[in-house]
Design a protein around this motif. Sequence first.
Motif, PDB file in Angstrom:
ATOM      1  N   PRO A  68     -10.194   8.197  -8.664  1.00  0.00           N
ATOM      2  CA  PRO A  68     -11.491   8.077  -8.356  1.00  0.00           C
ATOM      3  C   PRO A  68     -12.101   9.529  -7.570  1.00  0.00           C
ATOM      4  CG  PRO A  68     -10.598   6.036  -7.750  1.00  0.00           C
ATOM      5  CD  PRO A  68      -9.542   6.996  -8.072  1.00  0.00           C
ATOM      6  N   ASN A  69     -13.461   9.718  -7.796  1.00  0.00           N
ATOM      7  CA  ASN A  69     -13.759  10.921  -7.219  1.00  0.00           C
ATOM      8  C   ASN A  69     -13.091  12.306  -7.670  1.00  0.00           C
ATOM      9  OD1 ASN A  69     -15.576   9.656  -5.553  1.00  0.00           O
ATOM     10  ND2 ASN A  69     -13.979   9.155  -4.186  1.00  0.00           N
ATOM     11  N   GLU A  70     -12.880  12.372  -8.920  1.00  0.00           N
ATOM     12  CA  GLU A  70     -12.284  13.686  -9.560  1.00  0.00           C
ATOM     13  C   GLU A  70     -13.487  14.681  -9.320  1.00  0.00           C
ATOM     14  OE1 GLU A  70     -11.248  13.469 -13.672  1.00  0.00           O
ATOM     15  OE2 GLU A  70     -11.281  15.558 -13.938  1.00  0.00           O
ATOM     16  N   LYS A  71     -12.912  15.715  -9.040  1.00  0.00           N
ATOM     17  CA  LYS A  71     -14.074  16.886  -8.716  1.00  0.00           C
ATOM     18  C   LYS A  71     -13.420  18.222  -9.193  1.00  0.00           C
ATOM     19  CE  LYS A  71     -11.892  19.034  -4.974  1.00  0.00           C
ATOM     20  NZ  LYS A  71     -11.200  20.336  -5.094  1.00  0.00           N
ATOM     21  N   TYR A  72     -14.455  19.202  -9.183  1.00  0.00           N
ATOM     22  CA  TYR A  72     -13.707  20.615  -9.554  1.00  0.00           C
ATOM     23  C   TYR A  72     -14.727  21.633  -8.566  1.00  0.00           C
ATOM     24  CZ  TYR A  72     -12.127  24.126 -12.827  1.00  0.00           C
ATOM     25  OH  TYR A  72     -11.292  25.036 -13.471  1.00  0.00           O
ATOM     26  N   SER A  73     -13.786  22.500  -8.118  1.00  0.00           N
ATOM     27  CA  SER A  73     -14.403  23.420  -7.315  1.00  0.00           C
ATOM     28  C   SER A  73     -15.363  24.515  -7.805  1.00  0.00           C
ATOM     29  CB  SER A  73     -13.182  24.097  -6.574  1.00  0.00           C
ATOM     30  OG  SER A  73     -13.805  25.507  -6.118  1.00  0.00           O
ATOM     31  N   LEU A  74     -16.455  24.588  -7.471  1.00  0.00           N
ATOM     32  CA  LEU A  74     -17.474  25.534  -8.116  1.00  0.00           C
ATOM     33  C   LEU A  74     -17.085  26.926  -7.934  1.00  0.00           C
ATOM     34  CD1 LEU A  74     -21.192  24.025  -7.204  1.00  0.00           C
ATOM     35  CD2 LEU A  74     -19.579  23.493  -9.072  1.00  0.00           C
ATOM     36  N   GLN A  89       0.947  -1.300   0.159  1.00  0.00           N
ATOM     37  CA  GLN A  89       0.000   0.106   0.114  1.00  0.00           C
ATOM     38  C   GLN A  89       0.953   1.109   0.065  1.00  0.00           C
ATOM     39  OE1 GLN A  89      -3.768   0.219   1.104  1.00  0.00           O
ATOM     40  NE2 GLN A  89      -3.443   2.275   0.299  1.00  0.00           N
ATOM     41  N   GLY A  90       0.644   2.058  -0.928  1.00  0.00           N
ATOM     42  CA  GLY A  90       1.443   3.467  -0.983  1.00  0.00           C
ATOM     43  C   GLY A  90       0.421   4.549  -0.303  1.00  0.00           C
ATOM     44  N   ALA A  91       0.173   5.290  -1.254  1.00  0.00           N
ATOM     45  CA  ALA A  91      -0.881   6.545  -0.993  1.00  0.00           C
ATOM     46  C   ALA A  91      -2.358   5.928  -0.627  1.00  0.00           C
ATOM     47  CB  ALA A  91      -0.766   7.763  -1.993  1.00  0.00           C
ATOM     48  N   LYS A  92      -3.101   6.878  -0.118  1.00  0.00           N
ATOM     49  CA  LYS A  92      -4.368   6.382   0.334  1.00  0.00           C
ATOM     50  C   LYS A  92      -5.418   6.298  -0.818  1.00  0.00           C
ATOM     51  CE  LYS A  92      -5.853  11.232   1.213  1.00  0.00           C
ATOM     52  NZ  LYS A  92      -6.387  12.161   2.209  1.00  0.00           N
ATOM     53  N   GLN A  93      -4.829   6.872  -2.016  1.00  0.00           N
ATOM     54  CA  GLN A  93      -5.509   6.877  -3.173  1.00  0.00           C
ATOM     55  C   GLN A  93      -4.813   6.754  -4.604  1.00  0.00           C
ATOM     56  OE1 GLN A  93      -8.220  10.018  -3.089  1.00  0.00           O
ATOM     57  NE2 GLN A  93      -6.653  11.554  -3.171  1.00  0.00           N
ATOM     58  N   ASP A  94      -5.297   6.159  -5.513  1.00  0.00           N
ATOM     59  CA  ASP A  94      -4.645   6.316  -6.860  1.00  0.00           C
ATOM     60  C   ASP A  94      -3.983   7.850  -6.943  1.00  0.00           C
ATOM     61  OD1 ASP A  94      -4.926   3.662  -7.022  1.00  0.00           O
ATOM     62  OD2 ASP A  94      -5.945   3.745  -8.909  1.00  0.00           O
ATOM     63  N   LEU A  95      -3.033   8.008  -7.685  1.00  0.00           N
ATOM     64  CA  LEU A  95      -2.527   9.350  -7.911  1.00  0.00           C
ATOM     65  C   LEU A  95      -2.254   9.421  -9.241  1.00  0.00           C
ATOM     66  CD1 LEU A  95       0.090   9.577  -4.739  1.00  0.00           C
ATOM     67  CD2 LEU A  95      -2.431  10.636  -4.890  1.00  0.00           C
ATOM     68  N   HIS A  96      -2.065  11.070  -9.909  1.00  0.00           N
ATOM     69  CA  HIS A  96      -1.959  11.207 -11.188  1.00  0.00           C
ATOM     70  C   HIS A  96      -0.077  11.422 -11.004  1.00  0.00           C
ATOM     71  CE1 HIS A  96      -0.977  13.466 -14.748  1.00  0.00           C
ATOM     72  NE2 HIS A  96      -2.423  14.003 -14.902  1.00  0.00           N
ATOM     73  N   SER A  97       0.456  10.609 -12.016  1.00  0.00           N
ATOM     74  CA  SER A  97       1.808  10.673 -11.835  1.00  0.00           C
ATOM     75  C   SER A  97       2.579  12.231 -12.370  1.00  0.00           C
ATOM     76  CB  SER A  97       2.320   9.774 -12.852  1.00  0.00           C
ATOM     77  OG  SER A  97       2.351  10.039 -14.355  1.00  0.00           O
ATOM     78  N   TRP A 103     -15.510   5.192  -6.314  1.00  0.00           N
ATOM     79  CA  TRP A 103     -16.172   6.438  -6.631  1.00  0.00           C
ATOM     80  C   TRP A 103     -17.123   6.288  -5.496  1.00  0.00           C
ATOM     81  CZ3 TRP A 103     -15.258  10.310 -10.365  1.00  0.00           C
ATOM     82  CH2 TRP A 103     -14.353   9.953 -11.246  1.00  0.00           C
ATOM     83  N   ASP A 104     -17.339   7.555  -5.058  1.00  0.00           N
ATOM     84  CA  ASP A 104     -18.627   7.653  -3.904  1.00  0.00           C
ATOM     85  C   ASP A 104     -19.991   8.091  -4.848  1.00  0.00           C
ATOM     86  OD1 ASP A 104     -17.048   7.286  -1.652  1.00  0.00           O
ATOM     87  OD2 ASP A 104     -16.350   9.212  -1.671  1.00  0.00           O
ATOM     88  N   SER A 105     -19.751   8.582  -6.089  1.00  0.00           N
ATOM     89  CA  SER A 105     -20.743   8.731  -6.875  1.00  0.00           C
ATOM     90  C   SER A 105     -20.371   8.252  -8.094  1.00  0.00           C
ATOM     91  CB  SER A 105     -21.591  10.175  -6.919  1.00  0.00           C
ATOM     92  OG  SER A 105     -20.385  10.981  -7.206  1.00  0.00           O
ATOM     93  N   VAL A 156     -11.432  12.229 -21.404  1.00  0.00           N
ATOM     94  CA  VAL A 156     -11.088  12.036 -20.243  1.00  0.00           C
ATOM     95  C   VAL A 156     -10.623  10.712 -20.078  1.00  0.00           C
ATOM     96  CG1 VAL A 156     -13.254  13.507 -19.373  1.00  0.00           C
ATOM     97  CG2 VAL A 156     -13.677  10.726 -19.710  1.00  0.00           C
ATOM     98  N   GLN A 157      -9.867  10.545 -18.830  1.00  0.00           N
ATOM     99  CA  GLN A 157      -9.202   9.274 -18.428  1.00  0.00           C
ATOM    100  C   GLN A 157     -10.385   8.234 -18.063  1.00  0.00           C
ATOM    101  OE1 GLN A 157      -6.004   8.296 -17.069  1.00  0.00           O
ATOM    102  NE2 GLN A 157      -5.258   9.884 -18.568  1.00  0.00           N
ATOM    103  N   PRO A 158      -9.885   6.895 -18.122  1.00  0.00           N
ATOM    104  CA  PRO A 158     -10.834   5.690 -17.705  1.00  0.00           C
ATOM    105  C   PRO A 158     -11.133   5.951 -16.033  1.00  0.00           C
ATOM    106  CG  PRO A 158      -8.652   4.916 -18.916  1.00  0.00           C
ATOM    107  CD  PRO A 158      -8.694   6.212 -18.828  1.00  0.00           C
ATOM    108  N   VAL A 159     -12.034   5.218 -15.910  1.00  0.00           N
ATOM    109  CA  VAL A 159     -12.575   5.406 -14.401  1.00  0.00           C
ATOM    110  C   VAL A 159     -12.040   4.372 -13.500  1.00  0.00           C
ATOM    111  CG1 VAL A 159     -14.533   6.625 -15.114  1.00  0.00           C
ATOM    112  CG2 VAL A 159     -14.598   4.207 -14.973  1.00  0.00           C
ATOM    113  N   ASP A 160     -11.349   3.286 -13.786  1.00  0.00           N
ATOM    114  CA  ASP A 160     -10.944   2.255 -12.700  1.00  0.00           C
ATOM    115  C   ASP A 160      -9.869   2.715 -11.712  1.00  0.00           C
ATOM    116  OD1 ASP A 160     -11.993   0.200 -14.181  1.00  0.00           O
ATOM    117  OD2 ASP A 160     -10.509  -0.115 -15.543  1.00  0.00           O
ATOM    118  N   PRO A 161      -9.908   2.340 -10.372  1.00  0.00           N
ATOM    119  CA  PRO A 161     -11.157   1.460  -9.994  1.00  0.00           C
ATOM    120  C   PRO A 161     -12.485   1.974  -9.745  1.00  0.00           C
ATOM    121  CG  PRO A 161      -9.509   2.011  -8.360  1.00  0.00           C
ATOM    122  CD  PRO A 161      -9.032   3.047  -9.540  1.00  0.00           C
TER     123      PRO A 161
END
Lengths: 454, 454
Positions: free
Chosen positions: B430-436, A206-214, B98-100, B89-94
């Motif tokens: 996972p959970n990509e977001k953008y600040s409004l 296990q590395g970071a808590k989630q997948d990261l962008h290189s 994702w929370d939504s 866009v990028q693929p969505v795995d895993p």
Amino acid sequence: MNQIETYIQEHEGQFLEDLKAWLRIPSISTLPEHTSDVQRAAEYAVEQLKRLGIEHAELIQTKGHPLVYGEWLQASNKPTLLIYGHYDVQPVDPIELWDSAPFDPTIRNGNIYGRGAADDKGQVMLVFKALETLFSVNGTLPINVKVLIEGEEEAGGESIEHYIKTYPERLGCDAAFICDTHMPSPRVPALITGLRGIIYTEVIVQGAKQDLHSGTYGGVAPNPLHALAIIISRLKDADGHIHIPGLYDHLRKPSHEEKTFWEQDPLHMDEAFLHEMGVSQLSGELEYPPLERVSARPTLEVHGIIGGFTGEGAKTVIPAVAKAKISLRLPPDLKSKEIFNLFEQAVRDVAPSGVSVEVVNLHGGEGVLVSPESSVMQAASAALEEVYHTTPVYLREGGSVPIAALFDEVLNVPVVLMGFGLPDDNLHAPNEKYSLQQFFNGIRTVASFLQKMA
Amino acid sequence: MNQIETYIQEHEGQFLEDLKAWLRIPSISTLPEHTSDVQRAAEYAVEQLKRLGIEHAELIQTKGHPLVYGEWLQASNKPTLLIYGHYDVQPVDPIELWDSAPFDPTIRNGNIYGRGAADDKGQVMLVFKALETLFSVNGTLPINVKVLIEGEEEAGGESIEHYIKTYPERLGCDAAFICDTHMPSPRVPALITGLRGIIYTEVIVQGAKQDLHSGTYGGVAPNPLHALAIIISRLKDADGHIHIPGLYDHLRKPSHEEKTFWEQDPLHMDEAFLHEMGVSQLSGELEYPPLERVSARPTLEVHGIIGGFTGEGAKTVIPAVAKAKISLRLPPDLKSKEIFNLFEQAVRDVAPSGVSVEVVNLHGGEGVLVSPESSVMQAASAALEEVYHTTPVYLREGGSVPIAALFDEVLNVPVVLMGFGLPDDNLHAPNEKYSLQQFFNGIRTVASFLQKMA
């Protein structure tokens, strides 16, 4: 031509149909979605045993897949042989490399192709057909038999281990016979005098808590796939040496006869390995003969790595988690529990900083050494010589049949490891097959073996 | 409150609806099964451009995914700005993390969640909405614009590269504006003065001609997964140093200002990285400041390893083939083609014997350095200061926007890299977001930027 031979020849077609029907059941014990198929394969074995004349044929329920049991104990004052095999099979990936569907058994060029054809349904079926032949011709068996077929051989074999350790008296016998090994060629019958044990593990990083962008984190992020590569490369070097402190300490020295056999390699297995693998050089510990490397040396293999993006194209992810499936083959005297502890410690010691590591013990089994001197081994040897017209060789096999060690340790009886597989049977791989000639010669040999035991 | 601000506030809801509709289209450019979705996302962008007042809005067909083009060139004697973004866009795995759902855009806690929200549909949409606002309020734009949006940014960007190199005169402009980067925090606006290039490769290792059983061949068989581990561990060590001869030779020395900024780390990115990754220590080259490591040092990352058995449970296979997806991030002056050749040679040099190795160049792109002195950068800086009430910082970003190097090299114009993403936007994860808030401040900033350019 005697009655035994006549019966076998007259029933060749039916014997193969019975095998095919069994091979059609995808009894993959490690995949939960095949649980009901595994159950069906067990029920099929019970039906076979009942039909051929075995008594008390039944399923024994376990916490996992059921055991198949049956017995015939009416040969007074004759020895009792415990017969073992397994009805479960390996997964079929990569399925696209199969020339015919793995669960649609197909006969081509004198072989039957299908998952389980050699490992182990084909070999169990030939034992069943030897029993059927003896029953049909003589109305009886020359010795007493107990038949115990498991459904978890490819998945750790926990249930049969539990059963044997819990009810050793039910399995009381004079010898055990395991039909799950192979011979070097159709002209070289063999009896197996040694098997390696195994530990099968999963290493989770296990590395970071989630997948990261290189692009954003490359340079400061831990990469579990890179950490796994470092761990694996430090556990075994490019010369095949395993760097697990203590691993080699208890390795028993081979006998002079074995060492000479390996060095002289009278069966030319060196060349056979090159041909079978399609490579120009052998890998591993070059300072040991190839035969010793595959049968009597500890080995470490990576079976799969999971993590990150594995689809088509490109994704620049640094995964949070990566896993590797890693096993070690263990010659006798390297005990699986002790070696797992050494392995786990070694993984922790060589893991780079910045990641956390978990080591899971998926299953283990012990190796075994068998003396060629026992009367039951002599009976098996004579049966092979009768059918194959040549003296069998005594070989160690590199695979793991943990049940052999259990019979040895718990039941304390000699274990005959006599199988009819061939080196090119593609065990655990696409296009698994079993030689029809070996299938029928196996029936002849097992029938003769039981008669000679009497 | 001026008319611009009034228009933005009155249309917040509609702006978000237009963004959501775009985010619902799963335009994953690397997965062939999404080809028609990619096309739909392009058509959606054309519709948006037409509606807001851009002329000649159309799809430009390519060998891959289409380009979206539009222009408005009626501001006589005013400069022309080429606006770039990407709609793929990028693929969505895993996907289970994702929370939504990734393509069901959802607003939570002031953010819009969905694949592409930040990278790059959200940022392209804010530029569209800035143009719409200017058109609606003034009936015109303060400068000329050409809009070029691609659909292969996450898949190598070959089509746009071919187009720019083939028709540079069609894209003639005074400056280019790329809205595909981020700022350190909502309180610290930034302009990007450097980007890393990239090579994305696949290393394919072949051992035996087919999968093998580790019990039969363990000890003499080549194991491509083990060979890959050795290759990877030799390419980059546990301290983050890359062992590709020649890689570091042409690395440009950073300026004194940059070096000081990285060492002083006034934005405390060191701590931010620890927090964002959820780790207790940073990995990589400890002798360089973290900011330099993520933006100005070459990095090598393994993105995925394929091969062997990766299902549940245990399978004792030695795979015939194993593959790794490996990329390098390249600071300016490390040219992708040259570095790929060095990489390929290094892989061959470090590969253990007994396996064959193939190295595939999946795609590459160049890094870029931007001078903060140009008038267009000064206009961008002033616009950011107006909206954010503080002077922007000049930063390098570690990611790769190969198009920036192309604009720099082929069109020979200054490139403004001004984006409104935030470090915790979960790009490619996972959970990509953008600040409004960033979305609406981005609209304000881009509208002001165009006015100041005039």
